[in-house]
Motif scaffolding. Structure first.
Motif, mmCIF file in Angstrom:
data_model
loop_
_atom_site.group_PDB
_atom_site.id
_atom_site.type_symbol
_atom_site.label_atom_id
_atom_site.label_comp_id
_atom_site.label_asym_id
_atom_site.label_seq_id
_atom_site.Cartn_x
_atom_site.Cartn_y
_atom_site.Cartn_z
ATOM 1 N N LEU A 299 0.828 -1.217 0.000
ATOM 2 C CA LEU A 299 0.000 0.000 0.000
ATOM 3 C C LEU A 299 0.856 1.257 0.000
ATOM 4 N N GLU A 300 1.965 1.189 0.733
ATOM 5 C CA GLU A 300 2.863 2.354 0.742
ATOM 6 C C GLU A 300 3.294 2.704 -0.677
ATOM 7 N N GLY A 301 3.660 1.646 -1.433
ATOM 8 C CA GLY A 301 4.067 1.864 -2.827
ATOM 9 C C GLY A 301 2.927 2.399 -3.661
ATOM 10 N N SER A 302 1.751 1.798 -3.490
ATOM 11 C CA SER A 302 0.591 2.245 -4.263
ATOM 12 C C SER A 302 0.257 3.694 -3.941
ATOM 13 N N MET A 303 0.380 4.002 -2.661
ATOM 14 C CA MET A 303 0.032 5.368 -2.247
ATOM 15 C C MET A 303 0.980 6.404 -2.847
ATOM 16 N N HIS A 304 2.215 5.966 -3.098
ATOM 17 C CA HIS A 304 3.135 6.872 -3.802
ATOM 18 C C HIS A 304 2.494 7.337 -5.101
ATOM 19 N N ILE A 355 -6.954 8.655 -17.320
ATOM 20 C CA ILE A 355 -7.379 7.529 -16.472
ATOM 21 C C ILE A 355 -6.496 6.308 -16.747
ATOM 22 N N THR A 356 -6.253 6.027 -18.022
ATOM 23 C CA THR A 356 -5.425 4.852 -18.364
ATOM 24 C C THR A 356 -4.027 4.992 -17.763
ATOM 25 N N THR A 357 -3.429 6.179 -17.950
ATOM 26 C CA THR A 357 -2.071 6.387 -17.414
ATOM 27 C C THR A 357 -2.070 6.205 -15.896
ATOM 28 N N ILE A 363 -1.129 0.357 -11.001
ATOM 29 C CA ILE A 363 -0.955 -1.102 -10.986
ATOM 30 C C ILE A 363 0.536 -1.454 -10.952
ATOM 31 N N THR A 364 1.325 -0.750 -11.784
ATOM 32 C CA THR A 364 2.758 -1.061 -11.834
ATOM 33 C C THR A 364 3.398 -0.754 -10.475
#
Lengths: 390, 234
Positions: A299-304, A355-357, A363-364
């Motif tokens: 989550l930390e990474g996603s939140m970045h 939105i796609t970007t 996701i990445t």
């Protein structure tokens, strides 16, 4: 909720480290969207200009006409039927007669295409009305590229030599009445535009034409016998192909930018294994499960990426909107790209692109955070607490 | 109260792979701890104190024998069950404090409660109480980097005590502290032991700690060589 809360706390608590990553990622966001927007804007502009200047709503081609084979021009002409004439009168169609010729600008010899167009036509942006002059010389309109290559300018006289329908050579003086600047090199390079009636007279092809351009605003175009209809999709296929090639190149840049951004996150997360293992060991000692540790670090990474999207929005939206409004000036010699390119490109940023970007980066970022997080969770807590590197 | 055994080890053995063979860190340990004890595992480095503490704390598993904590056999626990046991019943105090560096004092102390099902109000009250026990009410918003060693260890004690665990495991808690801070810490822990009936088990070779213990278990080369009641009054 707990993981979200802790991840948020960790990110905010990490201060500068977080914001550096977020800024790097946000730059990638903006550059990726900007780059895609530029290509989309270019594509849209190229298609629009080509429609407005060259192909209209599609073209009827005389059945022998092949734009890539000049030899077909001799046989690519046909009389316009009454129906077509009526279409011309109603501003639905505009005929163009095409013939080969030679000009002798300042003693040099140059092959050209003579294109006859109705000076009263309103379907194409070509300033054909400039040809509506009464003069002894043949009035000629040419593009700035052609003017540059022939060293001709407004008012210059040049000799034109051609062969009429009977194969007889003839020649006459022509006068450059105007130059036009267009983003569509295909109606400029190697071409002279003259009044349709004058060309018909020169070629002894009364009421004939090679192609008929249709009005893009008119639907339900009639079937014309002896003529092959080429729709916009067919006529724009070269541009679409070129743009597709550019997009492949663009995708490589997209991937590189994404890779750089992900490297920043991955680097941070991998460094965390070494830097934060004591912290992780402590969290496990205090009762966190492996799953919670994985969730927290992922989550930390996603939140970045979420923070980066927010930061990118703060400075990116005004910046990109400014470009949409004022465009981006293209360097000179962009004609070398081989397709319609304007002096200024106005990027197109669709909601889908944004939105796609965002989704791709999110996701990445999640994936590259998950990998080290999984490794972290496998550390022996007793080693982790002591800060022992495995 | 002290007769209710909350920790029990039976023929506990712990071996670590070393090279091609094994190093036996604990060899047939038979011990039990009751509620409210203030006991210490004492011995030189490599005697097995920390290993035993880790197994009791479900951070490690026995190679042979049994370690039963709060009626749960450590060797049989899954990772999730072990985490639950630590979260619910155990508190840890480490030699190097191990505070979470990006959290404030309040957030550090709050952390174990976040893993339990407690309401915000309960959490807030518990954190304030715990910080008050260790006398750091004025440092709630400070981060670990802004605290002295003594203050950091007091935060660690508050964090270990905030959920009022059954057992607190303290591994060399005074090793990085000066004498004054060590006594302060130990007095705090003794007071909490007295008031909350929390069992404290230390791993130490610090004489300052030993003088506060009521039970001293001496370890040498992984075996218990002495288990004595020091008679310090509660």
């Amino acid at each position: 909720m707990l993981s979200l809360k802790l991840a948020w706390r960790n990110l905010i608590g990490a201060g500068l480290r977080t914001w550096l990553n977020v800024i790097v990622l946000s730059i990638s966001f903006v550059v990726i969207i900007w780059h895609r927007g530029m290509l989309d804007g270019w594509h849209e502009q190229a298609r629009r200009d080509t429609i407005e200047w060259e192909i209209g709503g599609g073209q009827y081609w005389q059945k022998n006409y092949d734009p890539y084979d000049a030899f077909t021009l001799v046989d690519s002409h046909e009389k316009l039927s009454a129906d077509i004439q009526e279409g011309v009168m109603s501003n639905i169609l505009t005929p163009i007669l095409i013939s080969q010729a030679t000009i002798y600008p300042q003693g040099r010899i140059q092959s050209v295409l003579l294109k006859g167009i109705d000076p009263t036509q309103k379907i194409l942006n070509l300033p054909a009305k400039k040809l509506a002059t009464e003069s002894y010389e043949i009035p000629v309109l040419m593009g700035t590229r052609m003017a540059e290559s022939t060293k001709l300018t407004i008012g210059d006289i040049v000799t034109i030599r051609w062969r009429d329908v009977n194969g007889t050579f003839d020649a006459a003086e022509a006068k450059i009445v105007d130059l036009f600047r267009t983003n569509v090199p295909k109606i400029d390079n190697g071409q002279l535009w003259i009044p349709l009636d004058r060309l018909r007279q020169m070629m002894q092809m009364p009421d004939e034409a090679t192609i008929i351009v249709t009005n893009p605003e008119k639907k339900n175009l009639p079937q014309l016998s002896g003529w092959t209809f080429r729709d916009q999709q067919y006529l724009l296929s070269d541009i679409d192909r070129t743009i597709k090639q550019k997009q492949v190149g663009g995708s490589i840049i997209y991937i590189i930018l994404l890779f750089l951004a992900m490297l920043a996150i991955f680097d941070t997360q991998v460094l965390s294994i070494f830097r934060r293992q004591r912290e992780i060991g402590t969290q496990i000692a205090l009762g966190m499960t492996r799953g919670q540790v994985i969730r927290l670090f992922t989550l930390e990474g996603s939140m970045h990426s979420i923070l980066a999207a927010a930061v990118a929005a703060i400075y990116g939206i005004p910046l990109l909107l400014l470009q949409v409004k004022y465009g981006i000036t293209m360097p000179e010699n962009t004609d070398e790209y081989g397709m319609a390119i304007a002096e200024k490109i106005f990027p197109v940023y669709s909601l889908g692109l944004v939105i796609t970007t965002t989704i791709v980066i999110f996701i990445t970022a999640t994936i590259v955070s998950f990998i080290p997080a999984r490794k972290i969770s496998r550390m022996k807590p007793t080693d982790a607490i002591r800060g022992k590197i495995n | 109260m002290q007769n209710s055994k909350i920790i029990l080890t039976e023929e506990l053995v712990k071996r670590f792979p070393v090279g091609g063979g094994y190093f036996t860190a604990l060899n047939k340990i038979n011990l039990s701890f009751g509620k409210g004890e203030f006991a210490g595992l004492v011995g030189p480095s490599g005697s097995g104190k920390t290993t035993l503490l880790n197994i009791i704390g479900s951070l490690d598993y026995p190679s042979e024998g049994k370690a039963i904590v709060m009626d749960q056999s450590i060797g049989d626990l899954t990772h999730r069950q072990a985490a639950r046991l630590r979260n619910k019943y155990l508190g840890f105090i480490f030699q190097t404090y191990n505070l979470l560096p990006v959290y404030t004092v309040y957030e550090n102390v709050e952390f174990p409660l976040l893993l339990l099902d407690t309401t915000t109000t309960e959490r807030h009250r518990a954190v304030l109480d715990a910080v008050e026990w260790v006398g750091l009410t004025d440092k709630l918003k400070s981060r670990p980097g802004q605290l002295s060693g003594g203050e950091s260890q007091r935060v660690a004690i508050a964090r270990a005590m905030v959920k009022k665990p059954e057992v607190v495991l303290a591994d060399e808690p005074t090793a990085n502290l000066d004498a004054a801070n060590s006594h302060h810490i130990l007095q705090t822990m003794e007071k909490l032991n007295r008031e909350l009936q929390t069992t404290f088990i230390f791993a130490t070779h610090d004489e300052k700690v030993i003088q506060y213990l009521r039970r001293k278990i001496s370890l040498e080369d992984g075996t218990v060589v002495n288990d004595e009641n020091l008679g310090n009054e509660k």
